[in-house]
Design an enzyme around this catalytic site. Structure first.
Site: not given
Ligand code: GDG
Length: 473
Positions: A171, A380
């Site tokens: 990921h 990212d």
């Molecule tokens: C890794 C990779 C890749 C955030 N705050 C809250 C919340 N979130 C959710 C968001 C989103 C998820 O968490 C974060 O996903 P991201 O993709 O932005 O980043 P990472 O956590 O670093 O994820 C990344 C991902 O894996 C998938 O392959 O895209 O590059 O680093 O869904 O909405 N959700 C809730 N409350 C919050 O306060 N419910």
């Protein structure tokens, strides 16, 4: 969506198995005071649920709590907990996974730390995941291993169960050669991943880095996205950019309660003309320092009037036992405090900073309430927040400012792309995104929505599984 009181059985088996560091469950308190577990529907669970249900699938992972937990089933999905001791949490999870691999794979933004006892723990926890999977997978089952915490599992599993069809998906970014070579256990990691039949990455660049490394370090024959292993197998290395449940987000954002809540949020912020929004895990890869500095300078320089433009920054608590994350939290607290102290007025801080996690509906309301979404990671793998924001904008208004160094930038070309290290450039982009006309915003947003809806999480999962099982095109 699920029940916490699923039936338990000691040795469930399945023909489709997902293996991930975390089991997608949350602990809940029952009315009678006992505790139970409920599946938490993240994007991955949502995407895999139909496949899980059709195949009586099993999900193997750590349940994130110290107590032992028996396997249980819920919504046609078997959940198989893997225990980690406190020492393993410190060494395998906070140590090698998040203190070594995470920074190394993200351009070494923070110094990766190399400790041999962390590595030993990583190996033994990966063995445990492989053991558990070997017990659960039926003859010829399809097994899909997830992410950087479990890179040794594919080869360990193949040694135990050569009959299985094994996929692996990373990921986070797969780094360039120069960085990966620092890893004292570089060959073991490559060999671990090569246990899979299909190794998936977010971007073609990651897949290419992997193939080059395998050729140079392990002297294996490669041709484009194919690697010929020492035992005569062919391993495919390809990109599958992950996505979100776009229509699910769209529907949630369109609901009257979310619409109402979005209005309320704007009202509580003083009904400003422009709301900038950041939503991230509190992580040093996400570029929070640069983003907050850029916004702060715009206010200080008088280019943004805090009565008319505010920044809401949600920073979900994350890995707070790892030193670098504690330091980051202190830095951001100080930075926000300084800007609000210098430029705010009573009841009108320019930055509303929320170090908390919120329910998904609240996230959807924030995405709807915002005008300019600011996603500026220094590196990212993909970044789902950018795609979630787009999915919530059915009125085609608002704009996305997006880092060139997020995987998502490869698909979301109509975002306002920016180099997050360039603070002056970032400031210009924020102002440009704010000042562009609704017509320009709508044109860009229509393109972005098309992209996200055509390439949603279902498509991601089916493309990967078709390539893994040899079904489909
Ligand atoms: C890794 C990779 C890749 C955030 N705050 C809250 C919340 N979130 C959710 C968001 C989103 C998820 O968490 C974060 O996903 P991201 O993709 O932005 O980043 P990472 O956590 O670093 O994820 C990344 C991902 O894996 C998938 O392959 O895209 O590059 O680093 O869904 O909405 N959700 C809730 N409350 C919050 O306060 N419910």
């Amino acid at each position: 969506m699920s029940s916490d009181k699923g039936k338990t059985s000691s040795t469930p088996t399945a023909s489709f198995v997902v293996v991930a560091n975390r089991l997608a469950v949350d602990r809940i308190e029952n009315a009678d005071g006992t505790t139970g577990w409920r599946t938490s529907p993240g994007g991955l669970v949502t995407a895999l649920e139909p496949v899980m249900r059709a195949n009586d699938g099993a999900w193997i992972g750590w349940h994130g709590a110290p107590e032992k937990l028996e396997p249980f089933s819920t919504n046609g999905m078997q959940l198989i907990p893997v225990e980690l001791s406190e020492t393993e949490v410190a060494q395998y999870y906070e140590g090698l996974s998040n203190g070594t691999l995470w920074p190394l794979y993200h351009d070494a933004i923070e110094n990766p730390q190399f400790h041999r006892e962390w590595w030993d723990s990583y190996v033994s926890v990966n063995e445990r995941f492989a053991d558990r999977t070997a017990e659960v997978a039926e003859e010829g089952a399809v097994v899909w291993v997830q992410d950087y915490q479990l890179q040794l599992v594919p080869a360990m599993l193949r040694r135990r169960r050569p009959d299985l069809r094994i996929g692996f998906f990373l990921h986070i970014p797969f780094p360039p050669l120069e960085l990966f070579q620092q890893l004292p256990w570089r060959n073991q990691i490559l060999e671990g991943m090569l246990g899979a039949d299909l190794v998936g990455f977010q971007l073609p660049g990651g897949a290419q880095n992997f193939v080059r490394l395998v050729r140079q370090r392990l002297h294996l024959q490669t041709h484009r996205d194919r690697v010929r292993t020492a035992d005569g197998r062919t391993v495919l290395a390809r990109a599958y950019p992950i996505s979100i449940d776009a229509s699910g987000f769209n529907e949630m954002a369109a609901s009257p309660s979310v619409e109402q809540r979005a209005k309320q949020i704007r009202h509580d912020l003083g009904d400003p003309r422009t709301i900038f929004l950041g939503v991230d895990r509190l992580d040093y890869t996400k570029g929070l320092r640069q983003r907050i500095r850029a916004f702060g300078e715009l206010v200080r320089d008088g280019r943004l009037d805090p009565d008319e433009a505010v920044l809401v920054q949600v920073a979900a608590p994350s890995r707070d036992r790892v030193d670098q994350y504690r330091q980051l939290r202190d830095d951001i607290d100080m930075l926000v405090g300084r800007i609000n102290g210098e430029t705010g007025r009573i009841g009108r801080p320019p930055i509303t900073y929320l170090h908390a996690s919120y329910p998904r509906e609240e996230m959807a309301a924030l995405y709807r309430a915002a005008d300019i979404m600011v996603v500026t990671p220094l590196r990212d793998g993909m970044n789902l927040v950018a795609k979630e924001f787009i999915a919530c904008r059915q009125d085609d208004n608002g704009a996305l400012v997006l880092s060139e160094f997020a995987g998502a930038a490869k698909e979301l070309r109509q975002a306002y792309l920016v180099n997050p290290y360039d603070i002056n450039g970032l400031k210009e982009r924020l102002v440009e995104a704010m000042n562009d006309s609704p017509r320009v915003h709508a044109r860009r947003m229509r393109y972005l929505r098309k992209q996200v809806f055509e390439n949603d999480i279902d498509r991601w999962a089916s493309l990967f599984l078709e390539d893994l099982t040899g079904r489909g095109s």
